[in-house]
Motif scaffolding. Structure first.
Motif, mmCIF file in Angstrom:
data_model
loop_
_atom_site.group_PDB
_atom_site.id
_atom_site.type_symbol
_atom_site.label_atom_id
_atom_site.label_comp_id
_atom_site.label_asym_id
_atom_site.label_seq_id
_atom_site.Cartn_x
_atom_site.Cartn_y
_atom_site.Cartn_z
ATOM 1 N N PRO A 204 15.705 43.527 68.941
ATOM 2 C CA PRO A 204 15.494 45.053 69.415
ATOM 3 C C PRO A 204 14.199 45.268 70.150
ATOM 4 O O PRO A 204 14.054 46.388 70.813
ATOM 5 N N ASP A 205 13.246 44.590 70.003
ATOM 6 C CA ASP A 205 11.906 44.514 70.449
ATOM 7 C C ASP A 205 11.834 44.355 72.080
ATOM 8 O O ASP A 205 10.895 44.584 72.742
ATOM 9 N N GLN A 206 12.967 43.718 72.461
ATOM 10 C CA GLN A 206 12.897 43.246 73.963
ATOM 11 C C GLN A 206 13.862 44.118 74.965
ATOM 12 O O GLN A 206 14.799 44.842 74.400
ATOM 13 N N ALA A 207 13.490 43.932 76.013
ATOM 14 C CA ALA A 207 14.096 44.765 77.204
ATOM 15 C C ALA A 207 15.786 44.651 76.935
ATOM 16 O O ALA A 207 16.528 45.415 77.166
ATOM 17 N N GLN A 208 16.019 43.486 76.934
ATOM 18 C CA GLN A 208 17.326 42.966 76.903
ATOM 19 C C GLN A 208 17.717 42.395 75.415
ATOM 20 O O GLN A 208 17.314 41.433 75.008
ATOM 21 N N PRO A 209 18.020 43.451 74.548
ATOM 22 C CA PRO A 209 18.027 43.148 73.196
ATOM 23 C C PRO A 209 19.112 41.998 72.684
ATOM 24 O O PRO A 209 19.009 41.297 71.623
ATOM 25 N N PHE A 210 20.204 41.846 73.575
ATOM 26 C CA PHE A 210 21.171 40.910 73.295
ATOM 27 C C PHE A 210 21.260 39.974 74.064
ATOM 28 O O PHE A 210 20.886 39.706 75.249
ATOM 29 N N ILE A 211 21.461 38.383 73.524
ATOM 30 C CA ILE A 211 21.597 37.281 74.311
ATOM 31 C C ILE A 211 22.586 37.163 75.222
ATOM 32 O O ILE A 211 22.571 36.263 76.066
ATOM 33 N N ALA A 212 23.739 37.975 75.028
ATOM 34 C CA ALA A 212 24.678 37.777 76.239
ATOM 35 C C ALA A 212 25.262 39.381 76.235
ATOM 36 O O ALA A 212 25.052 39.881 75.458
ATOM 37 N N ARG A 213 26.029 39.289 77.375
ATOM 38 C CA ARG A 213 26.956 40.598 77.886
ATOM 39 C C ARG A 213 28.370 40.243 77.904
ATOM 40 O O ARG A 213 28.376 39.236 78.244
ATOM 41 N N PRO A 214 28.940 41.222 77.995
ATOM 42 C CA PRO A 214 30.420 41.095 78.258
ATOM 43 C C PRO A 214 30.685 40.333 79.417
ATOM 44 O O PRO A 214 29.941 40.648 80.514
ATOM 45 N N LEU A 215 31.847 39.432 79.409
ATOM 46 C CA LEU A 215 31.922 38.482 80.717
ATOM 47 C C LEU A 215 31.076 37.475 81.021
ATOM 48 O O LEU A 215 31.368 36.566 81.806
ATOM 49 N N ASP A 216 29.914 37.559 80.053
ATOM 50 C CA ASP A 216 29.107 36.119 79.998
ATOM 51 C C ASP A 216 29.970 35.030 79.260
ATOM 52 O O ASP A 216 31.307 35.248 78.707
ATOM 53 N N ARG A 217 29.602 33.629 79.485
ATOM 54 C CA ARG A 217 30.315 32.636 78.710
ATOM 55 C C ARG A 217 29.255 32.198 77.799
ATOM 56 O O ARG A 217 28.283 32.182 77.828
ATOM 57 N N VAL A 218 29.959 31.475 76.569
ATOM 58 C CA VAL A 218 29.049 31.061 75.598
ATOM 59 C C VAL A 218 29.530 29.458 75.056
ATOM 60 O O VAL A 218 30.730 29.342 75.302
ATOM 61 N N LYS A 219 28.801 28.649 75.163
ATOM 62 C CA LYS A 219 29.180 27.333 74.709
ATOM 63 C C LYS A 219 28.333 26.898 73.513
ATOM 64 O O LYS A 219 27.084 27.120 73.633
ATOM 65 N N PHE A 220 28.848 26.471 72.322
ATOM 66 C CA PHE A 220 28.027 26.085 71.288
ATOM 67 C C PHE A 220 27.844 24.566 71.507
ATOM 68 O O PHE A 220 28.636 23.757 71.865
ATOM 69 N N VAL A 221 26.405 24.085 71.052
ATOM 70 C CA VAL A 221 25.983 23.040 71.204
ATOM 71 C C VAL A 221 25.662 22.497 69.659
ATOM 72 O O VAL A 221 24.749 23.075 69.068
ATOM 73 N N GLN A 222 26.107 21.390 69.262
ATOM 74 C CA GLN A 222 25.749 21.003 67.978
ATOM 75 C C GLN A 222 24.276 20.256 67.804
ATOM 76 O O GLN A 222 24.107 19.497 68.654
ATOM 77 N N ILE A 223 23.890 20.761 66.608
ATOM 78 C CA ILE A 223 22.502 20.303 66.565
ATOM 79 C C ILE A 223 22.473 19.705 65.040
ATOM 80 O O ILE A 223 23.550 20.058 64.095
ATOM 81 N N SER A 224 21.471 18.959 64.704
ATOM 82 C CA SER A 224 21.364 18.385 63.368
ATOM 83 C C SER A 224 20.494 19.444 62.360
ATOM 84 O O SER A 224 19.931 20.325 62.882
ATOM 85 N N THR A 225 20.631 19.093 61.273
ATOM 86 C CA THR A 225 19.689 19.819 60.303
ATOM 87 C C THR A 225 18.102 19.945 60.542
ATOM 88 O O THR A 225 17.465 20.873 60.252
ATOM 89 N N GLN A 226 17.653 18.614 60.854
ATOM 90 C CA GLN A 226 16.382 18.573 61.327
ATOM 91 C C GLN A 226 16.119 19.600 62.492
ATOM 92 O O GLN A 226 14.838 20.324 62.578
ATOM 93 N N GLU A 227 16.832 19.556 63.607
ATOM 94 C CA GLU A 227 16.747 20.440 64.977
ATOM 95 C C GLU A 227 16.844 21.752 64.365
ATOM 96 O O GLU A 227 16.061 22.648 64.841
ATOM 97 N N PHE A 228 17.639 22.289 63.550
ATOM 98 C CA PHE A 228 17.741 23.476 62.890
ATOM 99 C C PHE A 228 16.506 24.059 62.411
ATOM 100 O O PHE A 228 15.957 25.050 62.617
ATOM 101 N N ALA A 229 15.945 22.982 61.360
ATOM 102 C CA ALA A 229 14.355 23.433 60.893
ATOM 103 C C ALA A 229 13.552 23.767 61.818
ATOM 104 O O ALA A 229 12.435 24.588 61.496
ATOM 105 N N GLN A 230 13.533 22.851 63.013
ATOM 106 C CA GLN A 230 12.387 23.044 63.845
ATOM 107 C C GLN A 230 12.578 23.851 64.960
ATOM 108 O O GLN A 230 11.685 24.084 65.598
ATOM 109 N N PHE A 231 13.689 24.747 65.047
ATOM 110 C CA PHE A 231 14.093 25.618 66.159
ATOM 111 C C PHE A 231 13.428 26.854 65.903
ATOM 112 O O PHE A 231 13.171 27.297 64.620
ATOM 113 N N ASP A 232 12.758 27.403 67.044
ATOM 114 C CA ASP A 232 12.027 28.597 66.961
ATOM 115 C C ASP A 232 13.310 29.713 67.147
ATOM 116 O O ASP A 232 13.938 29.791 68.249
ATOM 117 N N PRO A 233 13.343 30.638 66.316
ATOM 118 C CA PRO A 233 14.813 31.625 66.359
ATOM 119 C C PRO A 233 14.497 32.665 67.450
ATOM 120 O O PRO A 233 15.325 32.976 68.127
#
Length: 252
Positions: A204-233
């Motif tokens: 909510p603090d950004q000009a575009q608060p949502f990472i996607a808009r209608p008609l965009d496409r999303v692809k899920f990419v598998q990561i490990s638990t270690q990558e999850f822990a190191q990821f900057d949200p």
């Protein structure tokens, strides 16, 4: 196939109209609804305060204090909808492919065993099927930033939980019926949770608060638990214009 021509405009309370289409949910119908929303935004309709697109409907909210009567607004919405159906128009803006990291480890996937039993697939097969498509963002709703995604493999279709969970952790990736989506906030929910992303979907603090808009496409990419822990949200999502992918002939 062309979008069905049938629609109706119905009151939704005393400060909104629903423009409802008879066609089944599809990419073409979503394009029509978004194009119609853009046309209404550009029209001289000062009383309109908000537009809410959905799978088969566009809700048009208005300020009753700015209208002496609603007939004029109703007539304008009918005319704009008829034009949108007869003369489809291109939609402004760039459509992107957004890659969202997801960890499918059992600590983040409490309902994956149940989905495996229901689908008769192994966990690896479920993950492979879930990460394969480019999902279409049909709409956002339920909570801020919740993406309703189309394109789930039929082998992964499964019913919602008989008893919804009181609190689903933020970032949880779930399947409900024929849909898949992500819970941006901790909320109650009845979808089958099969993974989690460390990425913040609502900012909510950004000009575009949502990472996607209608008609965009999303692809899920598998990561490990270690990558999850190191990821900057709060890191920026990896995205690329779909037009660039099409031009390059890249297979995603």
């Amino acid at each position: 196939m062309p979008v069905a021509r049938r629609f109706e405009v119905l009151p939704n309370g005393d400060a909104a109209f629903d423009i409802r289409f008879s066609a089944e949910p599809s990419e073409q119908l979503s394009e029509t609804i978004i194009a119609l929303a853009e046309a209404i935004e550009k029209a001289p309709l000062d009383a309109v305060t908000e537009l809410v697109p959905a799978y088969q409907c566009l809700t048009v909210c208005f300020d009753p204090l700015h209208l002496t009567e609603t007939t004029g607004l109703l007539d304008a919405l009918v005319s704009l909808t008829q034009t949108a159906l007869i003369h489809p128009r291109s939609i402004a803006g760039t459509r992107n492919l957004i890659r969202i990291p997801v960890c499918y480890d059992e600590k983040f996937a409490p309902d994956l065993p149940a989905l495996c039993a229901q689908s008769r697939l192994t966990a690896s097969e479920v993950v492979a099927l879930h990460t394969a498509p480019q999902y279409l963002v049909h709409m956002l709703g339920f909570t801020p930033g919740f993406l309703y995604l189309g394109g789930l493999d039929t082998a992964l279709h499964c019913p919602r939980k008989a008893r919804p969970a009181l609190s689903v952790p933020p970032g949880s990736v779930g399947i409900g019926g024929q849909q898949t989506g992500i819970y941006p906030q901790a909320t109650p929910g009845g979808w089958q949770i099969i993974g989690r992303t460390p990425m913040a979907l609502f900012r909510p603090d950004q000009a575009q608060p949502f990472i996607a808009r209608p008609l965009d496409r999303v692809k899920f990419v598998q990561i490990s638990t270690q990558e999850f822990a190191q990821f900057d949200p709060h890191s920026e999502p990896e995205k690329m214009p779909l037009s660039a992918l099409s031009t390059r002939g890249v297979q995603q």
